[in-house]
Design an enzyme around this catalytic site. Structure first.
Site, short mmCIF file in Angstrom:
data_model
loop_
_atom_site.label_atom_id
_atom_site.label_comp_id
_atom_site.label_asym_id
_atom_site.label_seq_id
_atom_site.Cartn_x
_atom_site.Cartn_y
_atom_site.Cartn_z
N CYS A 82 53.88 -99.44 -27.09
CA CYS A 82 54.21 -101.27 -26.96
C CYS A 82 55.17 -101.22 -25.62
O CYS A 82 55.30 -102.97 -25.71
CB CYS A 82 54.32 -102.07 -28.42
SG CYS A 82 52.36 -101.57 -29.10
N HIS A 137 57.44 -108.68 -27.02
CA HIS A 137 56.50 -108.22 -27.23
C HIS A 137 55.75 -109.20 -28.79
O HIS A 137 56.72 -108.69 -29.62
CB HIS A 137 56.60 -106.76 -27.86
CG HIS A 137 55.30 -105.73 -28.90
ND1 HIS A 137 54.19 -106.44 -27.75
CD2 HIS A 137 55.07 -105.05 -29.66
CE1 HIS A 137 53.33 -105.65 -29.33
NE2 HIS A 137 54.15 -105.01 -29.97
N ASN A 158 48.56 -108.73 -31.83
CA ASN A 158 49.28 -108.05 -30.80
C ASN A 158 48.23 -107.12 -30.49
O ASN A 158 47.64 -106.63 -30.51
CB ASN A 158 49.90 -106.85 -31.98
CG ASN A 158 50.92 -106.47 -32.21
OD1 ASN A 158 50.69 -105.81 -30.18
ND2 ASN A 158 51.79 -105.39 -32.69
#
Ligand code: UT7
Length: 401
Positions: free
Chosen positions: A125, A266, A296
């Protein structure tokens, strides 16, 4: 000496500016209610514990490379440049099309970016921040002029759809930016990259690698080809590092938090963003949040959120922005960027450039087909000439009898 090169730009510092941006998400929306038909969960729990309401899921025809291509084409259009002007393409992804070739090479071909080097970035990520660092440093040291940095993921393909603690979190999508060299101060001002490999096993995707894959279940009990995550452990890690990492990147840029207009973190969990705001003692409204609609999307989440922030008018010329990525590795990273406006362009020039870009995309595909056809004929001819040679040899042997 500076005076010896007066009139040349060689001695001027070079900065890496964001001059183009674009995003692409699949059309298919999966709501929390849709998920509650698959695993034992409910809309209320997901919203309260994560902030996520829905996510996008790739269709059979979509992949990490096709989403990356769409986002890239939009970024090139905003930048108003041709694919041939690209020197480097990086795709940050945890769900590459193949282990190799890189997804970046596939995108490079589809774009017709024939002068670009291409590689994938594996930093989960945090991949987008890591890739931005690599590309901007290459620009700042003048090794390249123009780079395309993409974050693209099809997380839906690696999710364990029986695990309610992970499958509710993730979604698919891509975001891209074009970075270009300029002597105007600004662009990427600082970046801080960190890793704590001691936590490698709290978030992982056991896949093709140097480990034995004959077992569907790995020695540590994790399923091959399915993401494993210890959610609470990752949560603790994230809340520990996000604020600290942003503060460091802001200080390295010679700024204070008050200078930062918008933080683009993020998009993992709204509670992590709230914790970061508390740690930094700033209003939560200074964070860009769109996880409610996309969940996500791993390496794609920062560029997707950035594109939406620009579209919503939250980013203006000369604004300072901070990006922060965190996740598998464990790895994390933050970066400060000074936003610059792209050059104004005449409509006539823009239309012409768009036509040339479209031609480049068509030629990219054609090049691959021609290459395949060429290989086919070459193989056929080789076979015939080889057969001819063998036949001639046989004839000679026959004559000897
Ligand atoms: O992008 C990479 C970075 N990843 C992240 O940042 C993820 C970080 N972690 C998180 O966001 C959170 O840990 C989760 C959202 C994954 C989980 O939230 P949590 O508040 O940490 O829940 P938990 O795992 O501690 O579980 C609490 C309870 C458990 O039930 P019991 O044992 O208390 O009866 C779980 O079984 O919630 C249960 N639970 C669920 N219930 C309904 C877990 N998932 C679900 C679910 N629906 N989807």
């Amino acid at each position: 000496m500076a005076t010896a090169n007066k009139g040349s730009s060689y001695n001027l510092a070079t900065y890496a500016h964001i001059i183009g941006w674009g995003m692409a998400v699949p059309e298919r929306i999966m709501t929390n209610d849709d998920l509650s038909a698959i695993v034992e969960t409910d809309d209320k729990w997901i919203i309260e514990r994560t902030g996520i309401r829905e996510r996008r899921i790739a269709s059979e025809k979509e992949s990490t490379a096709t989403l990356a291509l769409k986002a890239a084409q939009k970024a090139l259009a905003v930048a108003d440049i041709l694919p041939i002007e690209l020197d480097m393409i990086i795709v940050a992804t945890s769900t590459p099309e193949y282990i190799f070739p890189s997804t970046a090479s596939i995108v490079q071909n589809w774009l017709g970016a024939t002068k670009a080097g291409a590689f994938d970035m594996s930093a989960a990520c945090s991949g987008f921040v890591y890739a931005m660092n690599m590309a901007s440093q290459s620009i700042r040291t003048r090794s390249i002029q123009t780079a395309l940095v993409i974050g693209s993921e099809t997380m839906s393909r690696i999710i364990d759809w029986t695990d309610r603690s992970t499958c509710i979190l993730f979604g698919d999508g891509a975001g891209a930016v074009v970075l270009r060299a300029s002597t105007t101060p600004g662009g990427v001002l600082s970046s801080v990259l960190r890793s704590d490999g001691a936590g490698w096993d709290v978030l992982s995707l056991p896949s093709v690698g140097s480990r034995d894959l004959n077992n569907a279940i790995q020695p540590n009990g994790h399923k091959a080809f399915r993401m494993h995550m210890d959610g609470p452990e990752v949560f603790r890690f994230a809340t520990r590092v996000v604020g600290e990492s942003i503060s460091q990147a802001v200080a390295d840029a010679g700024l204070t938090l008050d200078d930062i207009k918008l933080i683009v973190p993020h998009q993992a969990n709204l509670r992590i963003i709230s914790a970061a705001a508390r740690a930094l003692k700033i209003e939560e409204s200074r964070f860009m949040v769109n996880l409610d609609r996309y969940g996500n999307t791993s390496a794609a989440s920062i560029p997707i959120a950035l594109v939406e922030a620009v579209q919503q008018g939250k980013v203006k010329e000369n604004d300072y922005l901070a990006f922060c990525g965190f996740g598998g590795g464990l790895a994390w990273g933050s970066m400060v960027v000074k936003w610059g406006a792209p050059k104004p362009k005449t409509e006539e020039r823009a239309i012409l450039k768009e036509q040339r870009r479209q031609l480049s995309y068509t030629l990219g595909d054609l090049r691959m087909r021609l290459r395949k056809l060429g290989r086919f004929w070459e193989n056929l001819l080789t076979r015939f000439t080889r057969r001819g040679r063998i036949q001639r040899l046989r004839d000679r042997v026959d004559k000897l009898d």
